[in-house]
Design an enzyme around this catalytic site. Structure first.
Site, PDB file in Angstrom:
ATOM      1  N   THR A  48      79.008  95.903  90.502  1.00 35.52           N
ATOM      2  CA  THR A  48      79.433  95.413  89.192  1.00 35.52           C
ATOM      3  C   THR A  48      78.385  95.753  88.125  1.00 35.52           C
ATOM      4  O   THR A  48      78.720  96.122  86.989  1.00 35.52           O
ATOM      5  CB  THR A  48      79.649  93.883  89.244  1.00 35.52           C
ATOM      6  OG1 THR A  48      80.675  93.615  90.204  1.00 35.52           O
ATOM      7  CG2 THR A  48      80.040  93.320  87.888  1.00 35.52           C
TER       8      THR A  48
ATOM      9  N   HIS B 236      78.868  99.237  87.030  1.00 35.83           N
ATOM     10  CA  HIS B 236      79.949  99.353  86.041  1.00 35.83           C
ATOM     11  C   HIS B 236      79.457  98.941  84.652  1.00 35.83           C
ATOM     12  O   HIS B 236      79.809  99.550  83.640  1.00 35.83           O
ATOM     13  CB  HIS B 236      81.146  98.463  86.429  1.00 35.83           C
ATOM     14  CG  HIS B 236      81.850  98.904  87.668  1.00 35.83           C
ATOM     15  ND1 HIS B 236      82.450 100.128  87.792  1.00 35.83           N
ATOM     16  CD2 HIS B 236      82.053  98.269  88.858  1.00 35.83           C
ATOM     17  CE1 HIS B 236      83.002 100.232  89.009  1.00 35.83           C
ATOM     18  NE2 HIS B 236      82.768  99.122  89.671  1.00 35.83           N
TER      19      HIS B 236
END
Lengths: 347, 347, 347, 347
Positions: free
Chosen positions: C40, C43
């Site tokens: 995450t 990202h």
């Protein structure tokens, strides 16, 4: 063939020549190789009140066994799922398949259960006939382990019933053979801590061999204090009550954490005073009475454990006798100097 | 404000003027509209051994209530989920949120539980302060029903714990208010047959109003024979033990089918002799001790039943009194002539 | 204090001096010692479409961490359950406690979830403020393991959801850090066989270190044939889908036995064609979407595994960097040459 | 005897004289009184690709039926549990009893299943032979209801699988006969709200007769908006997907609440694009593929519902024909003007 027969209403068993059993279209005939001797067989040998009320002699004794398929009824043969020469064991509870319990996944509680070696001829013999659906192929499990999968299954049922034992703390209260197996099953199933107790140090040694992290002797140790200490004061998640003694029940309820579970397998010979308010209701406990093996999810779980090597029950086996050594087998069980005892019936 | 206070170590309660409770940043202040009177309040009134060991006077009594939010602490207000004027009830067990039980979905068994009206000030008063997380918005449920959701929740917990009650046969043993609610819950949950028993015919009438299909009076009926007759000789799937009597326990175990379940809520004042072998182990029974309400799945199920109209508890309410009528409320409960009793505290 | 901040709508993060966070009455302030870097975070670094739609810069990044309590709000202090100096980690999903999901034991699916390092300031910093109820005491678990309990918990959730994994065959499809942890969790939980697959041989090596019995590389091995061979032609009981690729989904459904289960954690970036008749309905499969960690049963199970030594996640940790090494940390993750990467923030 | 036979690889069925079936030692011979006509029979009639791949003509068609025991094999007779003259129906899946699925309570997924009217001779005939264990005594359930317990059982399986439907909100997507039965089952099981949808208003009328609280026609209503409105914006707990259309799947996933469940029975003829991230993983959904009826817990639950009067399926039955009226029966099903269609074969 040879068979150990309870011939009449009195102690003991007789080794006799009897006819090889007949078998029906859906049955298989099994050449018995090895059989386990169980506490139930001791009750039958001694002809106690339970035995004299339940058995109708003459009956061949023995309900734990493994062997090789010798013949099949025509319907069993036609199914093509079992064949002569297959190494097998079998569930010894023969059930109706039609009652509410059988229809809802609780066949182990079938109202019409007939048990081999108790209600019909059993496995302390050269041959036994069994319904094909009761037969479990060993597929690589050694025959001497196959011979004791009935009591290992009792342990699997006791340990695995309820919320996942994985990551749990487990207290095995009573280390007869099934208690010792339960220690191994709990470890195989991912228990985080297994504590076992018994008054017999020989049995505690077997429990340790099976994986118990801590063993306690109530004759020497303050069991409850030690359990609270080992669980950070919380108590244990799961108690496997294998002793069947009122004192065991009391200790089980006291050792359980709030919201814990007590699975009871040890069958007491007398009643227990229970303080339901203090011990069950305010603690939010769940109690469960263990009968036999779930048919057949218990067998499925057990074969997975045994074939993967997660569970090795052989350390519990302390004695092996031939069929004619039954009196010696009964003697070592009675004097408490044995773990599991096996009769070696054929090569 | 007015409050019914246990002022010292003796029977009775006093209606007194006391300060409106202070409340913390995560709390809400609730204007109490109605409150239920419970068997626990009777024990407190009478100052029995349980009460004298547990309570530390002075304490405001009462743990079943509903009302309207009057004020919020700054953190509760900032969350924006509750607001002044909301009609609400609340779970009366205030728990720690950190112990094993709280962390694993069994907060109703929190080791640090503090109960309103017992361990801290309660609801027989004009105002009560509660943690915001304990508050349950009524959202359309009438306030007088909100006032008794605590004991209705006991019934929901007792009936719904375990395998689905849907399609099951249920025996409610003891028809005090919670037993009567249990009859209604079992019907709402799709039970196929609900049998209720009590020695008090008034209570059996309430049980029938709540949906019991058959009511039995052990003083007149052969309860076990009737249950076997009604279940085709099988026994019932689920027993809700609400009586708390050793004789109730014995009947519960006998009435359960093989593999059945006994959920125990009635708290006995003395111990019970249990034949574990015959009644629990060979029958494969499950026993479960019911404490409080699951936090908060019980409340979720209950609000669904109440809002959909599947469950109407009002037939059980037989008496309503003002706050100053507490002695009369206690009297009708004690003499067994009441179902549920409500104190009406404010409009 | 130092913090890695996403300062605006563009790739990268900036190491900045920012104020120590303020904290509310029920919060604790934690001195961060170590933090895990997650996909995450990659990202967010790259500012992909998900990140740009979800984040509102400036925000401190990082959601996996452990540290030491530095201060407590007055209500958290008054509870007395946490204190300055306690080593802790925390659940990074901050939930409402009032919605249907929160009220029924599914708080990990709270409709109002706010995630640290995404929706509010995170843990790549010297200090972070957390609600006391989100805090998990390490109680003996090392701080570097504490720093990665968030993704270990994802693995625990994925492996343990559904019927007991004990005695089961498990296929972990995708061996990023969570897949590798899942191999270890499955073994700890008593799985009988753990098969893992990935195109990256480095990751397969980590999976083997974590206990995978067999590893398969779809670039070289015929995965389905091997799985059928390993399971006696039956297929596996449980698939942990960690790849998030449509090809992974297809393989998962094909590898599952009749009546098997597929728990899906890998989040795909595009849709998958599913033949529901052949793959789901006629096979009687169960699919389950895994989000976060169950609050807090997953944490309870995980701490049991870690404290007992049943699970050692450290073989998965391949790289450690200081806070200012974030660009290097992101780089090793992006190039696929890393297992789990930890930022060491303080002694 | 008379029988409707698929005589060769082409559309249609022929009414022929064929021999009364032979039966084995564990079988019973049943005089068929009534039989249900199913969508599967339509596929067989039309000889579509599924049918032409699966059936091996000549085969007697029909798998839903009830009748009277006319004769028993010697083993079935010896068991004494069934007798000539008993009114019965039967599970049409004949299973092996030995595979993993059969051994673990998932016999409905037996790898060796043979279905009557598909893989072996069926029930559109004067007589059918069935294994005794597949036979279900009607014990008071009328024969015309007995004839359709196969599809009612599909509905029971679909509605009851997973967390208790009691107190839940349920969306039945597709109102063919099984969808209509599902509405009745959900109400009987204590659902708080049952919403049903179909493009066919006749079917929506039947769904309402079976207890649907709200019916929606996707051709006229904004189904998702209405569902959110009816559930306070939360979505539904349980979707029963009965349509088998990709659009139905999409709507099912969208209508489910966070943490909800989609049980899929409708068998699609083509694949569906699924956004696993958005629709399954981030929503924490559970999907379950429904095949047949659980053997035999579904039958147990169903008989409880039917005998107690909680479920009356007869409003769904719109047409009855004699055996020679099969072409008319197929026609009304094909044109969508029928609910459930029954063949009346004997008095």
């Amino acid at each position: 063939m040879r068979a150990l027969v309870k011939t009449g209403p009195r102690p003991g068993m007789e080794l006799r020549e009897v006819p090889v059993p007949t078998f029906g279209p859906s049955d298989v005939l099994i050449r018995v190789k090895a059989a386990g001797v169980c506490g139930t067989d001791l009750h039958i040998w001694e002809w106690d009140s339970w035995a004299s009320n339940r058995l109708r002699p003459p009956v061949v004794i023995g309900h734990e066994f493994a062997g090789e398929i010798a013949d099949l009824g025509p319907q069993a043969a036609a199914e093509g799922l079992l064949k002569v020469g297959d190494k097998v064991t079998a569930e010894g509870h023969i059930i109706c398949g039609h009652c509410l319990q059988c229809r809802t996944g609780h066949g182990h509680l079938c109202t019409r259960t007939r048990i081999i070696g108790v209600d019909r001829d059993g496995a302390f013999a050269d041959y036994i006939a069994m319904p094909a659906t009761n037969v479990i192929p060993l597929e690589g499990i050694p025959v001497d382990i196959g011979a004791i999968m009935d009591p290992i299954g009792n342990a699997v049922h006791t340990v695995l019933e309820g919320d996942a034992v994985t990551g749990s703390t487990v207290f095995v209260l009573g280390c007869g053979p099934i208690g010792c197996f339960a220690c191994g099953v709990a470890k195989a199933a991912g228990a985080s801590l297994v504590v076992a107790s018994d008054y017999n140090d020989l049995r505690l040694g077997l429990a340790r061999k099976m994986g118990a992290d801590v063993t306690l002797n109530p004759g020497k140790d303050d069991v409850l204090s030690r359990i609270l200490e080992l669980t950070g004061g919380v108590g244990v998640d799961l108690i496997c009550e294998m002793s069947g003694h009122p004192a065991g029940h009391a200790q089980a309820f006291a050792a359980a954490r709030l919201g814990g579970r007590v699975n009871l397998l040890g069958t007491p010979s007398r009643s227990t005073e229970v303080d339901f308010a203090r011990d069950i209701i305010f603690k939010g406990l769940t109690l469960y009475g263990v009968t036999g093996r779930k048919m057949y999810s218990t067998w499925h779980q057990m074969t997975r454990f045994l074939r993967s090597g997660q569970l090795d029950p052989l350390p519990v086996v302390t004695h092996r006798f031939p069929l004619e050594g039954i009196a010696d087998a009964i003697a070592v069980i009675k004097e408490g100097s044995a773990g599991k005892v096996i009769l070696e019936i054929a090569q």
